[in-house]
Enzyme design. Structure first.
Site, PDB file in Angstrom:
ATOM      1  N   ARG A   1       0.843  -1.188   0.000  1.00  0.00           N
ATOM      2  CA  ARG A   1       0.000   0.000   0.000  1.00  0.00           C
ATOM      3  C   ARG A   1       0.886   1.248   0.000  1.00  0.00           C
ATOM      4  O   ARG A   1       2.101   1.144   0.054  1.00  0.00           O
ATOM      5  CB  ARG A   1      -0.939  -0.028   1.221  1.00  0.00           C
ATOM      6  CG  ARG A   1      -0.188  -0.498   2.468  1.00  0.00           C
ATOM      7  CD  ARG A   1      -0.652   0.061   3.714  1.00  0.00           C
ATOM      8  NE  ARG A   1      -0.607   1.492   3.704  1.00  0.00           N
ATOM      9  CZ  ARG A   1       0.506   2.223   3.880  1.00  0.00           C
ATOM     10  NH1 ARG A   1       1.696   1.653   4.084  1.00  0.00           N
ATOM     11  NH2 ARG A   1       0.454   3.527   3.853  1.00  0.00           N
ATOM     12  N   GLY A   2       0.215   2.422  -0.013  1.00  0.00           N
ATOM     13  CA  GLY A   2       0.973   3.668  -0.119  1.00  0.00           C
ATOM     14  C   GLY A   2       1.148   3.980  -1.601  1.00  0.00           C
ATOM     15  O   GLY A   2       1.558   3.105  -2.376  1.00  0.00           O
ATOM     16  N   ALA A   3       0.817   5.216  -1.985  1.00  0.00           N
ATOM     17  CA  ALA A   3       0.755   5.545  -3.416  1.00  0.00           C
ATOM     18  C   ALA A   3       2.031   5.190  -4.190  1.00  0.00           C
ATOM     19  O   ALA A   3       1.968   4.447  -5.187  1.00  0.00           O
ATOM     20  CB  ALA A   3       0.407   7.027  -3.573  1.00  0.00           C
TER      21      ALA A   3
ATOM     22  N   ARG B   1      -6.729  -0.163  -7.738  1.00  0.00           N
ATOM     23  CA  ARG B   1      -7.233   0.850  -6.788  1.00  0.00           C
ATOM     24  C   ARG B   1      -7.358   2.165  -7.564  1.00  0.00           C
ATOM     25  O   ARG B   1      -6.496   2.453  -8.400  1.00  0.00           O
ATOM     26  CB  ARG B   1      -6.285   1.030  -5.581  1.00  0.00           C
ATOM     27  CG  ARG B   1      -6.287  -0.146  -4.612  1.00  0.00           C
ATOM     28  CD  ARG B   1      -5.443   0.159  -3.370  1.00  0.00           C
ATOM     29  NE  ARG B   1      -6.164   0.960  -2.386  1.00  0.00           N
ATOM     30  CZ  ARG B   1      -5.590   1.472  -1.285  1.00  0.00           C
ATOM     31  NH1 ARG B   1      -4.306   1.294  -1.059  1.00  0.00           N
ATOM     32  NH2 ARG B   1      -6.301   2.169  -0.418  1.00  0.00           N
TER      33      ARG B   1
ATOM     34  N   GLN C   1      -3.151   2.426   9.817  1.00  0.00           N
ATOM     35  CA  GLN C   1      -1.787   2.474   9.259  1.00  0.00           C
ATOM     36  C   GLN C   1      -0.855   3.263  10.179  1.00  0.00           C
ATOM     37  O   GLN C   1       0.351   3.052  10.172  1.00  0.00           O
ATOM     38  CB  GLN C   1      -1.810   3.129   7.863  1.00  0.00           C
ATOM     39  CG  GLN C   1      -2.401   2.280   6.749  1.00  0.00           C
ATOM     40  CD  GLN C   1      -3.888   2.491   6.574  1.00  0.00           C
ATOM     41  OE1 GLN C   1      -4.591   2.842   7.522  1.00  0.00           O
ATOM     42  NE2 GLN C   1      -4.399   2.253   5.379  1.00  0.00           N
TER      43      GLN C   1
ATOM     44  N   ASP D   1      -1.956  10.904  -2.252  1.00  0.00           N
ATOM     45  CA  ASP D   1      -2.227   9.834  -3.223  1.00  0.00           C
ATOM     46  C   ASP D   1      -2.417  10.390  -4.622  1.00  0.00           C
ATOM     47  O   ASP D   1      -2.191   9.705  -5.610  1.00  0.00           O
ATOM     48  CB  ASP D   1      -3.460   9.036  -2.805  1.00  0.00           C
ATOM     49  CG  ASP D   1      -3.098   8.132  -1.641  1.00  0.00           C
ATOM     50  OD1 ASP D   1      -3.055   8.618  -0.505  1.00  0.00           O
ATOM     51  OD2 ASP D   1      -2.786   6.955  -1.903  1.00  0.00           O
TER      52      ASP D   1
ATOM     53  N   ASN E   1      -5.658  12.396  -0.004  1.00  0.00           N
ATOM     54  CA  ASN E   1      -4.812  11.584   0.882  1.00  0.00           C
ATOM     55  C   ASN E   1      -5.733  10.836   1.850  1.00  0.00           C
ATOM     56  O   ASN E   1      -6.961  10.987   1.814  1.00  0.00           O
ATOM     57  CB  ASN E   1      -3.807  12.469   1.633  1.00  0.00           C
ATOM     58  CG  ASN E   1      -2.763  11.639   2.366  1.00  0.00           C
ATOM     59  OD1 ASN E   1      -2.158  10.741   1.786  1.00  0.00           O
ATOM     60  ND2 ASN E   1      -2.566  11.892   3.640  1.00  0.00           N
ATOM     61  N   LYS E   2      -5.145  10.036   2.705  1.00  0.00           N
ATOM     62  CA  LYS E   2      -5.904   9.172   3.621  1.00  0.00           C
ATOM     63  C   LYS E   2      -7.032   9.940   4.313  1.00  0.00           C
ATOM     64  O   LYS E   2      -6.849  11.084   4.736  1.00  0.00           O
ATOM     65  CB  LYS E   2      -4.931   8.592   4.659  1.00  0.00           C
ATOM     66  CG  LYS E   2      -5.529   7.645   5.681  1.00  0.00           C
ATOM     67  CD  LYS E   2      -6.335   6.519   5.093  1.00  0.00           C
ATOM     68  CE  LYS E   2      -5.582   5.672   4.080  1.00  0.00           C
ATOM     69  NZ  LYS E   2      -6.499   4.770   3.310  1.00  0.00           N
TER      70      LYS E   2
HETATM   71  O1  MRU Z   1      -4.827   3.145   1.843  1.00  0.00           O
HETATM   72  P1  MRU Z   1      -3.348   3.358   1.907  1.00  0.00           P
HETATM   73  O2  MRU Z   1      -2.726   2.803   3.129  1.00  0.00           O
HETATM   74  O3  MRU Z   1      -2.664   2.928   0.635  1.00  0.00           O
HETATM   75  O4  MRU Z   1      -3.206   4.944   1.984  1.00  0.00           O
HETATM   76  C1  MRU Z   1      -1.932   5.513   2.012  1.00  0.00           C
HETATM   77  C2  MRU Z   1      -1.950   6.990   2.148  1.00  0.00           C
HETATM   78  O5  MRU Z   1      -2.983   7.617   2.161  1.00  0.00           O
HETATM   79  C3  MRU Z   1      -0.625   7.693   2.182  1.00  0.00           C
HETATM   80  O6  MRU Z   1      -0.689   8.841   2.958  1.00  0.00           O
HETATM   81  C4  MRU Z   1      -0.254   8.098   0.742  1.00  0.00           C
HETATM   82  O7  MRU Z   1      -0.351   7.010  -0.125  1.00  0.00           O
HETATM   83  C5  MRU Z   1       1.097   8.671   0.667  1.00  0.00           C
HETATM   84  S1  MRU Z   1       2.317   7.421   0.865  1.00  0.00           S
HETATM   85  C6  MRU Z   1       3.839   8.074   0.691  1.00  0.00           C
END
Ligand code: MRU
Length: 349
Positions: free
Chosen positions: A47-49, A95, A207, A248, A258-259
């Site tokens: 996970r994470g963009a 996603r 997370q 993201d 973002n999250k």
């Molecule tokens: O759903 P996730 O855990 O993939 O969400 C991740 C985030 O929202 C992060 O803040 C974002 O991807 C930046 S990661 C460097």
């Protein structure tokens, strides 16, 4: 400095740290199919963009190798092109919000198609596999380098002894390198600035308390976790000097997805007169999305929220923070300042 969340196996498969099991268990998966990588991305094993972009590109390379072995690439360039088109479409749709996923997959596809131009029909499959592997490695290497640059540019904005609030996980579990917002925190810590971190929980999948806490502890960065709803009171009590989060997708006008919870933190930062920074590589900027209103927001299953059995839930995984709430966007090409539309146009050349 590279992530520990992903690697190649000797056989050319993708070795993936299953993040759903952290911090309790450290289990690595070996993935060499498109379906396997899509499942890992959708369940948030990876996970994470930026990291899902890296993982998808690596997954494509590993799956192409496996497809050759299984005879799925027989039939010359047309068959290879057909496989590639299906594989990239499936991966890119895994996603919807993080633009890095589509960006990395399309980039790998372009490299493969271009490599085929110079090959004989009989060579098409082998040439494509080599090109996909090489491009995936480039995506990863460049992401690690972008993280380093973000960390250094952002650390300049961090005052000594700063109390920093962050959200979700943006470290090496979310990128190919040291992280984005977390990269800034890490560099500032290594520079001896004496920073302290408050990490928000990031409900519902936590997370923050599972993954960011794990990273903070490994690096011995002075820190505490808080539940998301403690952010306002933490700011009011003077426990926060600035907020820094990842992204993201960043729209052409500087709006940031973002999250879920990020928008609320930006509003709180404004109410308490605190700087609110976003940190992301240029691969997270999507110039084809005019504003945040156009960013597709992933909605996840009700089952992720603990509730009475059968209870319906609304579970958006991301939100959009309007550009006017953002003090600066820390990129690998320096810190962008308002007006973002202009700054973004310039930085993307
Ligand atoms: O759903 P996730 O855990 O993939 O969400 C991740 C985030 O929202 C992060 O803040 C974002 O991807 C930046 S990661 C460097």
């Amino acid at each position: 400095m590279r992530t520990v969340a992903i690697d190649w196996t000797e056989a050319g498969e993708v070795k993936l740290l299953d993040q759903t099991l952290l911090p309790g268990e450290t289990v690595f998966l070996e993935i060499n199919t498109i379906e396997g990588m899509v499942e890992a991305i959708q369940v948030l094993r990876v996970r994470g963009a930026p990291l899902i972009g890296v993982a998808a590109a690596m997954g494509l390379a590993a799956a192409a190798r496996r497809a050759l072995r299984d005879g799925d690439l027989q039939g010359g360039p047309a068959a290879v092109r057909d496989w590639l088109c299906r594989a990239t479409t499936t991966l890119a749709d895994a996603r919807p919000t993080a633009v890095n996923l589509r960006w990395a997959v399309e980039r790998a596809e372009r490299a493969a198609i271009s490599a085929m131009h110079d090959a004989t029909d009989g060579e098409a499959a082998v040439v494509v596999i080599a090109a996909l592997r090489q491009e995936a490695q480039r995506v990863w290497d460049e992401d690690a380098e972008m993280c380093r640059a973000i960390g250094e540019a952002g650390a300049e904005r961090i005052p000594a002894k700063a109390k920093i609030l962050t959200h979700c996980n943006t470290g090496m579990l979310a990128t190919g390198g040291i992280g984005t917002a977390f990269g800034v925190i890490r560099v500032a810590h290594q520079q001896g600035k004496g920073i302290e971190v408050l990490a928000c929980e990031a409900r519902p999948l936590r997370q923050g308390t599972r993954l960011t806490a794990w990273e903070l502890q490994r690096l011995k960065i002075p820190s505490k976790v808080i539940v998301d709803s403690a952010a306002a009171t933490s700011m009011a009590q003077g426990r926060v000097d600035l907020v820094i989060v990842g992204a993201d997708r960043i729209a052409a006008n500087g709006d940031v997805a973002n999250k879920i919870g990020t928008y609320g933190l930006a509003l709180l930062a404004k109410a308490h007169n605190l700087p609110f920074y976003v940190a992301a590589p240029r691969s997270t900027i999507d110039p084809s999305t005019a504003s945040g209103a156009e960013i597709p927001i992933e909605e996840r299953q009700a089952s992720e929220i603990e509730t009475a059995a059968g209870m319906a839930a609304y579970n958006p995984a991301f939100d959009v923070t309007p550009a006017e709430l953002i003090t600066g966007i820390v990129t690998d090409a320096g810190v962008l300042e308002p007006p973002y539309e202009e700054a973004i146009r310039e930085v993307l050349g």
